[in-house]
Scaffold this active site. Sequence first.
Site: not given
Ligand code: NAP
Length: 453
Positions: A118, A133, A172-173
Amino acid sequence: MANAKQSATNYVNQVFETVKKRNPNEDEFLQAVSEIFHSLVPVFEKKAVYMEHNILERIVEPDRAISFRVPWVDDDGVIQVNRGYRIQFNNTIGPYKGGVRFHPSVNLSIVKFLGFEQIFKNSLTGLPIGGGKGGADFDPKGKSDVEIMRFCQSFMSELFKHIGPDKDVPAGDIGVGSREVGYLFGQYKKMRGQYEAGVLTGKGLNYGGSLARKEATGFGAVYFVKEMLQDQQDNFENKTVVVSGSGNVATYAMEKAKELGAKVVACSDSDGYIYDKNGINIDTVKQIKQVEEKRIKEYVNQHQDAEFISNSSAIWDIACDIALPCATQNELDKDAAKRLVENGVQAVGEGANMPCTADAIETFMNHGILFAPGKAANAGGVAVSALEMSQNSLRLSWDFKEVDDQLQKIMANIYKRCVNAATEYGHAGNLVMGANIAGFEKVADAMVEQGVV
Ligand code: NAP
């Protein structure tokens, strides 16, 4: 010159050995550190000042790592205990900024890897935000709304002591969306006894949230890949795209890719992936995941031509032009990378944090695949979080277009900074090195200017 290279390499290796000794059993953290350190050798070769100020040893040690007990009572009246974390990594260029993750896999190593990355990501945005984080090993799946609220309140009852709009601003994350941010904000306000909108980002629109924040990471990742393609006189039109995950980042990456003319044929959750040869219907995905909070396999009940395969990592077997891993760390390994290359992938953009293993990235690089590292490609989320902080300070809210226009400019600028840094240091086209170097230099220069603190 040979001497400069040798001493830069020695310095990086020696500091990395110390980091390994000091942080045993922290695989994800060491993986993230290793990638960044090795990108920086050409920088130390040219600019010995960073070695003289021992920037590496200082930057790799968090300002502080807070770990705390989170007790809460479930709907059966049973007392549960989770472990919460906040890593305040580096505030040289602004208050600590970075999300909070609620997932059973959360541990010190994962929060440290995310906090370390980050620092550089936030620096790349060009906005005044430091790196941090947090999270907890709490599994929100299957919990009632009231259990989620109780957990968030307990988590914030400790965290509030350590954060503030000019100190540390969580968001969030994974597992933390606007509902959780709402409960966290409510508890913060109660504990502090005053209204400080800028203490959290990703808030609801009714109380200081920014339009386009929920779309920002996914949209931003696609904007970044669009810049990469544009440099090759190419674009998203008629491209076949595969996106892993079906959460916040994945959903809006799919939406933007489709808007730009691509056909998104697959997405996933941790149970498996869906393939729809007609193109994924994103409204159905939103209904299943955001409204009904069900599993992605439900999709096939509504789309006859779609199939569900109960193996999420096999999503990379699907032939595509563009792959966007948007789920979680280390979800795309060397074998998956080889299959993507064999099937003709043209570009890979990391929407998630560190979704590709080091040898997967090497495979893409060796085959000349356009590769957008997460640090740069997914920086749109935190960038719009910083815009949310600006709106809160101004006590104003900007319309969707204004925020989205700024996001596009920021992503184009990040892309340029990565390209320029890679070229300047003799690794033209290597955006992994470009992102690490450009993100590092700004923070390192500011550390030198601020003295040993
Ligand atoms: P989220 O809304 O909680 O979604 C995560 C998704 O990934 C869910 O659909 C989850 O499925 C799925 N998942 C988890 N493990 C998996 C696997 N092994 N194989 C396939 N699918 C899997 O989280 P998010 O905010 O989208 O974040 C996703 C990624 O982006 C993370 O690495 C996070 O650190 C990064 N990120 C997020 C943001 C943000 O603004 N949100 C910003 C920068 C980076 P289940 O429902 O089955 O768990």
